[in-house]
Design a protein around this motif. Sequence first.
Motif, PDB file in Angstrom:
ATOM      1  N   ALA A 142       0.471  -1.054  -0.142  1.00 32.87           N
ATOM      2  CA  ALA A 142       0.174   0.718  -0.076  1.00 32.87           C
ATOM      3  C   ALA A 142       0.888   1.470  -0.302  1.00 32.87           C
ATOM      4  CB  ALA A 142      -0.914  -0.233   1.271  1.00 32.87           C
ATOM      5  N   VAL A 143       2.139   1.221   0.657  1.00 37.79           N
ATOM      6  CA  VAL A 143       3.260   2.712   0.642  1.00 37.79           C
ATOM      7  C   VAL A 143       3.462   2.699  -0.019  1.00 37.79           C
ATOM      8  CG1 VAL A 143       5.233   3.124   1.610  1.00 37.79           C
ATOM      9  CG2 VAL A 143       3.499   2.015   3.512  1.00 37.79           C
ATOM     10  N   SER A 144       3.872   1.056  -1.334  1.00 38.86           N
ATOM     11  CA  SER A 144       4.764   1.308  -2.205  1.00 38.86           C
ATOM     12  C   SER A 144       3.995   1.904  -3.472  1.00 38.86           C
ATOM     13  CB  SER A 144       5.234  -0.053  -2.628  1.00 38.86           C
ATOM     14  OG  SER A 144       6.619  -0.329  -2.621  1.00 38.86           O
ATOM     15  N   LEU A 145       2.616   1.633  -3.197  1.00 36.28           N
ATOM     16  CA  LEU A 145       1.672   1.768  -4.427  1.00 36.28           C
ATOM     17  C   LEU A 145       1.422   3.540  -4.296  1.00 36.28           C
ATOM     18  CD1 LEU A 145      -0.404   0.899  -6.458  1.00 36.28           C
ATOM     19  CD2 LEU A 145      -1.973   0.766  -4.940  1.00 36.28           C
ATOM     20  N   PHE A 146       0.848   4.143  -2.680  1.00 36.84           N
ATOM     21  CA  PHE A 146       0.787   4.954  -2.247  1.00 36.84           C
ATOM     22  C   PHE A 146       1.854   6.176  -3.517  1.00 36.84           C
ATOM     23  CE2 PHE A 146       2.186   8.858   0.092  1.00 36.84           C
ATOM     24  CZ  PHE A 146       0.284   9.804  -0.046  1.00 36.84           C
ATOM     25  N   TYR A 147       3.734   6.001  -3.045  1.00 34.52           N
ATOM     26  CA  TYR A 147       4.214   5.806  -3.564  1.00 34.52           C
ATOM     27  C   TYR A 147       4.931   6.870  -5.174  1.00 34.52           C
ATOM     28  CZ  TYR A 147       6.943   7.649   0.627  1.00 34.52           C
ATOM     29  OH  TYR A 147       7.665   8.311   1.758  1.00 34.52           O
ATOM     30  N   ILE A 148       4.630   5.670  -5.624  1.00 41.30           N
ATOM     31  CA  ILE A 148       4.195   5.109  -7.009  1.00 41.30           C
ATOM     32  C   ILE A 148       2.823   6.392  -8.353  1.00 41.30           C
ATOM     33  CG2 ILE A 148       3.375   3.795  -9.003  1.00 41.30           C
ATOM     34  CD1 ILE A 148       4.725   1.327  -7.528  1.00 41.30           C
ATOM     35  N   LEU A 149       2.296   6.408  -7.150  1.00 36.77           N
ATOM     36  CA  LEU A 149       1.284   7.269  -7.327  1.00 36.77           C
ATOM     37  C   LEU A 149       1.356   8.593  -7.631  1.00 36.77           C
ATOM     38  CD1 LEU A 149      -2.387   5.609  -6.077  1.00 36.77           C
ATOM     39  CD2 LEU A 149      -0.776   6.020  -8.935  1.00 36.77           C
ATOM     40  N   ALA A 150       2.182   9.115  -6.209  1.00 39.52           N
ATOM     41  CA  ALA A 150       2.437  10.242  -5.993  1.00 39.52           C
ATOM     42  C   ALA A 150       3.277  10.977  -6.768  1.00 39.52           C
ATOM     43  CB  ALA A 150       2.738  10.872  -4.633  1.00 39.52           C
ATOM     44  N   VAL A 151       5.145   9.891  -7.659  1.00 37.96           N
ATOM     45  CA  VAL A 151       5.421  10.195  -8.012  1.00 37.96           C
ATOM     46  C   VAL A 151       4.572  10.410  -9.773  1.00 37.96           C
ATOM     47  CG1 VAL A 151       7.927   9.044  -9.141  1.00 37.96           C
ATOM     48  CG2 VAL A 151       6.896   9.279  -6.361  1.00 37.96           C
ATOM     49  N   THR A 152       4.261   9.690  -9.958  1.00 37.91           N
ATOM     50  CA  THR A 152       3.600   9.479 -11.729  1.00 37.91           C
ATOM     51  C   THR A 152       2.868  10.887 -11.782  1.00 37.91           C
ATOM     52  OG1 THR A 152       3.442   7.222 -10.933  1.00 37.91           O
ATOM     53  CG2 THR A 152       2.618   8.483 -13.162  1.00 37.91           C
ATOM     54  N   LEU A 153       2.537  11.599 -10.567  1.00 32.92           N
ATOM     55  CA  LEU A 153       1.844  12.576 -10.837  1.00 32.92           C
ATOM     56  C   LEU A 153       2.621  14.150 -10.205  1.00 32.92           C
ATOM     57  CD1 LEU A 153      -1.370  13.530 -10.547  1.00 32.92           C
ATOM     58  CD2 LEU A 153      -1.244  13.798  -7.879  1.00 32.92           C
ATOM     59  N   LEU A 154       3.774  13.736  -9.763  1.00 33.07           N
ATOM     60  CA  LEU A 154       4.951  14.479  -9.553  1.00 33.07           C
ATOM     61  C   LEU A 154       5.264  14.668 -11.237  1.00 33.07           C
ATOM     62  CD1 LEU A 154       6.806  16.295  -7.993  1.00 33.07           C
ATOM     63  CD2 LEU A 154       8.314  14.671  -8.043  1.00 33.07           C
ATOM     64  N   CYS A 155       5.918  13.652 -12.001  1.00 31.17           N
ATOM     65  CA  CYS A 155       5.929  13.864 -12.933  1.00 31.17           C
ATOM     66  C   CYS A 155       5.426  14.684 -14.420  1.00 31.17           C
ATOM     67  CB  CYS A 155       6.760  12.973 -13.778  1.00 31.17           C
ATOM     68  SG  CYS A 155       7.812  11.925 -12.178  1.00 31.17           S
ATOM     69  N   VAL A 156       3.781  14.178 -14.043  1.00 31.79           N
ATOM     70  CA  VAL A 156       3.345  15.178 -14.809  1.00 31.79           C
ATOM     71  C   VAL A 156       3.199  16.412 -14.517  1.00 31.79           C
ATOM     72  CG1 VAL A 156       0.523  15.471 -15.550  1.00 31.79           C
ATOM     73  CG2 VAL A 156       1.368  13.183 -14.729  1.00 31.79           C
ATOM     74  N   HIS A 157       2.885  16.868 -13.228  1.00 29.58           N
ATOM     75  CA  HIS A 157       3.114  18.105 -12.776  1.00 29.58           C
ATOM     76  C   HIS A 157       5.124  19.100 -13.654  1.00 29.58           C
ATOM     77  CE1 HIS A 157       2.101  21.463 -10.316  1.00 29.58           C
ATOM     78  NE2 HIS A 157       3.114  21.605  -9.978  1.00 29.58           N
ATOM     79  N   LEU A 158       5.415  17.434 -13.368  1.00 20.78           N
ATOM     80  CA  LEU A 158       7.049  18.584 -12.983  1.00 20.78           C
ATOM     81  C   LEU A 158       6.975  18.690 -15.553  1.00 20.78           C
ATOM     82  CD1 LEU A 158       9.973  16.230 -12.388  1.00 20.78           C
ATOM     83  CD2 LEU A 158       9.530  18.547 -12.423  1.00 20.78           C
ATOM     84  N   TYR A 159       6.213  17.689 -16.661  1.00 25.06           N
ATOM     85  CA  TYR A 159       6.422  17.856 -17.689  1.00 25.06           C
ATOM     86  C   TYR A 159       5.344  19.607 -18.046  1.00 25.06           C
ATOM     87  CZ  TYR A 159       4.042  17.508 -22.276  1.00 25.06           C
ATOM     88  OH  TYR A 159       3.717  18.002 -23.740  1.00 25.06           O
TER      89      TYR A 159
END
Length: 209
Positions: A142-159
């Motif tokens: 659950a923690v891993s999934l949460f981090y993966i989702l948050a980082v993916t969102l961060l990278c959309v924001h970064l793009y």
Amino acid sequence: MAVTGIVLFGYVLGHMVGNLQIFAPDRDQINHYAAFLHSPANVAPLWLIRAILLAAVVLHISAALQLTKLKSDARPLGYIKKKNVPSSYAARTMIWSGPIIAAFVIFHVLHLTVGAVMPLREVGANQPDVRYNVVSAFQNPAVSLFYILAVTLLCVHLYHGLWSMLQSLGWISPRHSQAIRKGAAAFAILVCLGFVSVPIAVMAGLVTY
Ligand code: HEM
């Protein structure tokens, strides 16, 4: 927004590269790195960087709020029919991806720096056992999934952030616009892969204590 974005982007990039040391052949490499960052000689630079980061976050958020207000003042009435043809999905989601990323960072600092979410282990005084803390955190799917989702969102924001930053600073000529958009996407994907590789490798059993 562009200038504070550069500071935050620089930190994210440096942090991602720092995290990749968990894959180093020397299993203690990442702990040596953390011990170096937390060493008495680095207390002043560490707090200076933390202060600069915090100031950049506060200014970035206040610039975002001002920009949102300018937009709503410019058009107080909503559109009857709104077509988002020229803007990308990333551009339209900046206003809510930002607050979610801010919430993630607060959780993340409480989780892996402060130790308010789970007890953190130390190798010695002021020497966090980063390897143990990260592996034990990401063994929980659950923690891993949460981090993966948050980082993916961060990278959309970064793009979109990277792209807008280059435009705000006037570094994009219309002739190179498409190439730069692709470059920003490639960079954001690389940063995303760099971060998510850690929880994925822990869950796959490739990185252990
Ligand atoms: C899988 C992804 C990530 C991992 C494994 C990770 C790992 C860590 C660890 C172990 C620490 C504590 C370091 C120490 O005590 O020396 C830390 C701190 C921190 N991380 Fe991350 N991180 C990740 C993603 C992120 C992202 C995406 C951001 C920003 C958007 C971020 C921002 C921070 C910040 C601000 C700190 C506090 C630094 C300080 O002031 O000491 N991290 N991270």
